[in-house]
Design a protein around this motif. Structure first.
Motif, PDB file in Angstrom:
ATOM      1  N   PHE A 286       1.845   9.112  -6.077  1.00  9.25           N
ATOM      2  CA  PHE A 286       2.407  10.447  -5.866  1.00  9.25           C
ATOM      3  C   PHE A 286       3.389  10.802  -6.983  1.00  9.25           C
ATOM      4  N   GLU A 287       4.252   9.834  -7.347  1.00  9.68           N
ATOM      5  CA  GLU A 287       5.212  10.088  -8.423  1.00  9.68           C
ATOM      6  C   GLU A 287       4.506  10.324  -9.750  1.00  9.68           C
TER       7      GLU A 287
ATOM      8  N   LYS B  15       0.832  -1.207   0.000  1.00  8.37           N
ATOM      9  CA  LYS B  15       0.000   0.000   0.000  1.00  8.37           C
ATOM     10  C   LYS B  15       0.867   1.258   0.000  1.00  8.37           C
ATOM     11  N   GLN B  16       1.945   1.229   0.772  1.00  7.68           N
ATOM     12  CA  GLN B  16       2.843   2.380   0.829  1.00  7.68           C
ATOM     13  C   GLN B  16       3.510   2.604  -0.526  1.00  7.68           C
ATOM     14  N   LEU B  17       3.950   1.517  -1.160  1.00  9.58           N
ATOM     15  CA  LEU B  17       4.587   1.636  -2.477  1.00  9.58           C
ATOM     16  C   LEU B  17       3.581   2.126  -3.527  1.00  9.58           C
ATOM     17  N   GLN B  18       2.339   1.660  -3.437  1.00  9.11           N
ATOM     18  CA  GLN B  18       1.313   2.136  -4.361  1.00  9.11           C
ATOM     19  C   GLN B  18       1.051   3.625  -4.147  1.00  9.11           C
ATOM     20  N   SER B  19       1.054   4.049  -2.897  1.00  6.11           N
ATOM     21  CA  SER B  19       0.873   5.471  -2.593  1.00  6.11           C
ATOM     22  C   SER B  19       2.028   6.293  -3.159  1.00  6.11           C
ATOM     23  N   ILE B  20       3.242   5.780  -3.021  1.00  2.79           N
ATOM     24  CA  ILE B  20       4.413   6.483  -3.563  1.00  2.79           C
ATOM     25  C   ILE B  20       4.331   6.541  -5.082  1.00  2.79           C
ATOM     26  N   ALA B  21       3.929   5.429  -5.718  1.00  2.00           N
ATOM     27  CA  ALA B  21       3.810   5.397  -7.184  1.00  2.00           C
ATOM     28  C   ALA B  21       2.746   6.393  -7.660  1.00  2.00           C
TER      29      ALA B  21
END
Length: 155
Positions: A91-92, A83-89
């Protein structure tokens, strides 16, 4: 004497019979007590047997519980990391979109500022437009508008 003898013998036989019955009853009660004690001992033996296997059963269950708990924690951690990586993706991706929009807006603003003031660019753009409308193929460097935007995007 005969009557007294019969009376005494009858009383003695009755007392002996009653004593024998009492003794038999005491023997039966004793046997019942022994059977009850043996049953209790059998239950105690089962308890000892159950306690003997309790340690192994408990250790196996605790090991399985620990493995399941570690697996669950790993799964939860993986889910949170995903979930954190999806949020970062996301955002990017949003930042890339905003950056592209900013670059295009700045390139367009630069073109709007430069084109009206540069007569050489206007003449070259007019010539490229006429050539394109006539059906001729434009070379890569002949279109000043495309060259301006290409230069702006490279910088």
């Amino acid at each position: 004497w005969t009557g007294l003898n019969r009376f005494v013998s009858k009383t003695c036989r009755r007392n002996e019979y009653m004593a024998a019955q009492k003794t038999a009853q005491e023997v039966m009660d004793g046997e019942d007590a022994v059977v009850t004690a043996m049953r209790r001992f059998a239950n105690d033996a089962k308890c000892v047997e159950y306690l003997g296997s309790f340690k192994e059963d408990t250790e196996a269950k605790i090991a399985a519980y620990r493995a399941a708990m570690a697996s669950k924690m790993k799964e939860d951690l993986s889910e949170r990391a995903l979930k954190q990586l999806q949020s970062i993706a996301a955002f990017e991706a949003g930042m890339n979109s905003a950056m592209q929009e900013l670059v295009v807006r700045e390139a367009a603003a630069s073109f709007k500022d430069k084109f009206p003031a540069d007569s050489k660019m206007q003449d070259a753009a007019f010539a490229a437009s006429v050539k394109s409308l006539s059906g001729a193929q434009l070379a890569v460097g002949e279109d000043p508008v495309a060259a301006h935007f290409e230069g702006a995007f490279k910088s």
